[in-house]
Scaffold this active site. Sequence first.
Site, mmCIF file in Angstrom:
data_model
loop_
_atom_site.group_PDB
_atom_site.id
_atom_site.type_symbol
_atom_site.label_atom_id
_atom_site.label_comp_id
_atom_site.label_asym_id
_atom_site.label_seq_id
_atom_site.Cartn_x
_atom_site.Cartn_y
_atom_site.Cartn_z
ATOM 1 N N HIS A 164 0.830 -1.206 0.000
ATOM 2 C CA HIS A 164 0.000 0.000 0.000
ATOM 3 C C HIS A 164 0.872 1.267 0.000
ATOM 4 C CE1 HIS A 164 -3.777 2.198 1.110
ATOM 5 N NE2 HIS A 164 -2.893 3.052 1.575
ATOM 6 N N GLU A 165 1.812 1.340 0.930
ATOM 7 C CA GLU A 165 2.648 2.548 1.015
ATOM 8 C C GLU A 165 3.557 2.679 -0.205
ATOM 9 O OE1 GLU A 165 1.910 4.826 2.961
ATOM 10 O OE2 GLU A 165 0.781 3.770 4.495
ATOM 11 N N HIS A 168 1.662 4.142 -2.985
ATOM 12 C CA HIS A 168 1.608 5.610 -2.931
ATOM 13 C C HIS A 168 2.864 6.225 -3.546
ATOM 14 C CE1 HIS A 168 -2.100 6.038 -0.827
ATOM 15 N NE2 HIS A 168 -1.698 5.567 0.324
ATOM 16 N N CYS A 180 -8.953 -4.324 -3.014
ATOM 17 C CA CYS A 180 -7.692 -3.820 -3.595
ATOM 18 C C CYS A 180 -6.766 -3.356 -2.474
ATOM 19 C CB CYS A 180 -7.993 -2.659 -4.539
ATOM 20 S SG CYS A 180 -6.516 -1.836 -5.165
ATOM 21 N N CYS A 199 -6.033 -3.983 -7.800
ATOM 22 C CA CYS A 199 -7.142 -4.269 -8.709
ATOM 23 C C CYS A 199 -6.657 -3.937 -10.132
ATOM 24 C CB CYS A 199 -8.373 -3.443 -8.336
ATOM 25 S SG CYS A 199 -8.172 -1.678 -8.665
ATOM 26 N N CYS A 202 -5.800 -0.165 -10.605
ATOM 27 C CA CYS A 202 -4.571 0.264 -9.928
ATOM 28 C C CYS A 202 -3.343 -0.379 -10.564
ATOM 29 C CB CYS A 202 -4.636 -0.069 -8.435
ATOM 30 S SG CYS A 202 -5.821 0.955 -7.543
HETATM 31 ZN ZN LIG Z 1 -2.917 5.092 1.966
HETATM 32 ZN ZN LIG Z 2 -7.502 -0.501 -6.804
#
Ligand SMILES: [Zn+2]
Ligand SMILES: [Zn+2]
Length: 214
Positions: A164-165, A168, A180, A199, A202
Amino acid sequence: MKPGIFCVTIFLVILGCSTNEFQYKGEKQEVKSKQGEIYILGINKVDSTLLEKLRTNLEKIFGQKIKVSLISWDLEFAYNPERKQYYSSAILEKLRNAGSEAGERVLGLVDIDLYVPDLNFVFGEADVVEKIAVISTKRLRQEYYGLPKDEQLLLDRTLKESVHELGHTYGLGHCPDKSCVMYFSNSLQDTDFKSSSFCESCKSKLMLAIRSES
Ligand SMILES: [Zn+2]
Ligand SMILES: [Zn+2]
């Protein structure tokens, strides 16, 4: 469980916020990676087996070369005795100053409780401009909630937070798809529900970002 927020992304340039309020004596240490590589830094008490498993999984997900190092840092500069927590933005600043160069991507992994002002805690924080992120395993552990240790669950959660990070740092924002990895977790249940994968939407954005960097 206390209300909290599971990640925060700071757009330093866009918001113009400054982390200069935090000063520390940073020891110069080589933290360098080449363009297109992801550097994972296990800071202080981070399990090397967990790091190795994380590396293998991240390599598959991002298709990028992942380097791993264990490093010992005095993080007193980031400690807030009133909150008994560590200021994650200050740790990001140290990661940045420790040798980041344009094009490299660094993920710091700590096992201490992180916070940013106005939030009870954060699991991680990313600087999209500098491509630097930090995550903590502290609140990903079952033991933190008085439950029996679960190494597999810890790895799953650590992987999701890391992806996740790092997502980003490739310019991806939060995704409305609950499965996702870029979905914003409001609770640990959200984190456990979502997958460690992107997903389709993304994934396309990630591929574009990776291609534009190479
Ligand atoms: Zn975040
Ligand atoms: Zn996504």
